[in-house]
Design an enzyme around this catalytic site. Structure first.
Site, PDB file in Angstrom:
ATOM      1  N   LYS A 178      -5.910  -9.761 -11.506  1.00  0.00           N
ATOM      2  CA  LYS A 178      -5.797  -8.523 -10.731  1.00  0.00           C
ATOM      3  C   LYS A 178      -4.316  -8.252 -10.503  1.00  0.00           C
ATOM      4  CE  LYS A 178      -5.997  -7.727  -6.127  1.00  0.00           C
ATOM      5  NZ  LYS A 178      -6.580  -7.662  -4.783  1.00  0.00           N
TER       6      LYS A 178
HETATM    7  C1  R5P Z   1      -4.961  -8.041  -0.443  1.00  0.00           C
HETATM    8  O1  R5P Z   1      -5.030  -7.945   0.750  1.00  0.00           O
HETATM    9  C2  R5P Z   1      -6.124  -8.241  -1.238  1.00  0.00           C
HETATM   10  O2  R5P Z   1      -5.955  -9.098  -2.318  1.00  0.00           O
HETATM   11  C3  R5P Z   1      -6.833  -6.981  -1.690  1.00  0.00           C
HETATM   12  O3  R5P Z   1      -8.022  -7.404  -2.235  1.00  0.00           O
HETATM   13  C4  R5P Z   1      -6.101  -6.145  -2.722  1.00  0.00           C
HETATM   14  O4  R5P Z   1      -4.841  -5.783  -2.310  1.00  0.00           O
HETATM   15  C5  R5P Z   1      -6.922  -4.920  -3.142  1.00  0.00           C
HETATM   16  O5  R5P Z   1      -7.106  -4.068  -2.086  1.00  0.00           O
HETATM   17  P1  R5P Z   1      -6.329  -2.682  -1.987  1.00  0.00           P
HETATM   18  O6  R5P Z   1      -6.986  -1.776  -2.974  1.00  0.00           O
HETATM   19  O7  R5P Z   1      -6.544  -2.238  -0.578  1.00  0.00           O
HETATM   20  O8  R5P Z   1      -4.900  -2.907  -2.334  1.00  0.00           O
END
Ligand code: R5P
Length: 266
Positions: A178
């Site tokens: 990711k």
């Molecule tokens: C961080 O807080 C986490 O890994 C989240 O899962 C990631 O940042 C994805 O969430 P967002 O779309 O809010 O950035």
């Protein structure tokens, strides 16, 4: 072939197109009660029917999600930091440890396990060895590992940094990555031979978030791992349906926007 590993990957990524709409609600592990996640159970109820996978911590899973849920879980297993110590300059967000062992992940029926890596920070080695420990456990038990390319405060979210971190994650054995979308994203995907999903990042206007999802999928992303741009929207269910339309059904930004705009106007 590790049947369990392959089966779990196909639960996370829809086998018909290899893509996923992962709903991220793990932010509390270092941000506490983030806006939109105070009552996680209520937030999740209208969204879960549209998610392919749920990214969450073990505590939140046990407290806020009914065991009857059928959506595969991507369990966040790194942490140990907080926004408070980071802002106070006492510690930094990159100073993560593994926070859940694989036995508990199995007990929770996790489809995948995930940890952040902070490449280019003082805790690079520590977070990379967190990842390798997780990959060893994941390979042993047939559980895919997703590396989250987290970004230190001073790091630019550009192609050079993000493709460096993503490729290192793959070399160290991650089964999924990711990361953030950036200009030249197709080059990152090309050099990263596992499914890559993008984080949504901070809340932006809904149409911009849809545009981000469209550009990422067009550049080769296997979907999104999106949180704030869904659950902090004034029309969260419409947003996740629109993102789903982009990821799985080839909707244009205009088509997806038509699902959201009327709900925002209500
Ligand atoms: C961080 O807080 C986490 O890994 C989240 O899962 C990631 O940042 C994805 O969430 P967002 O779309 O809010 O950035």
């Amino acid at each position: 072939m590790n049947w369990g590993m392959e089966n779990r990957l196909r639960r996370i990524l829809d086998p018909s197109d290899g893509r996923t709409v992962m709903l991220a609600v793990d932010h509390g592990y270092f941000l506490g009660p983030l806006t939109g996640l105070e009552r996680l159970d209520r937030t999740l109820e209208p969204l879960l029917p549209h998610a392919d996978c749920l990214m969450i911590t073990r505590g939140a899973l046990r407290r806020a999600v009914p065991p009857a849920m059928r959506i595969p879980v991507m369990l966040r297993v790194s942490g140990g930091t907080s926004i408070a110590s980071d802002e106070a300059g006492v510690s930094s967000l990159s100073n993560e440890a593994l926070t859940c062992d694989v036995e508990d992940a199995i007990r929770l029926n996790a489809a995948g396990i995930t940890a952040s890596i902070f490449v280019g920070t003082e805790h690079e080695r520590q977070t990379l060895t967190n990842l390798t420990a997780l990959v060893d456990a994941g390979e042993r038990w047939g559980i895919p590992v997703m590396a989250v390319t987290a970004v230190g405060r001073q790091m630019a979210r550009d192609l050079r940094y993000l493709s460096l971190a993503s490729r290192i994650a793959v070399e160290l054995g991650a089964h999924m990555v990711k990361t953030y979308f950036c200009d030249g994203f197709e080059k990152l995907v090309e050099a990263c031979p596992v499914p890559v999903v993008i984080a949504g990042g901070k809340k932006v206007p809904e149409r911009d978030a849809l545009e981000l999802a469209r550009r990422a999928v067009d550049a080769g992303a296997a979907g999104v791992d999106m949180g704030r741009n869904i659950f902090q929207s004034a029309a969260p269910a419409a947003m996740i349906r629109a993102v789903r339309g982009i990821v799985h059904d080839g909707l244009t930004v205009d088509e997806a926007w038509q699902l959201v705009e009327p709900e925002l106007a209500r």
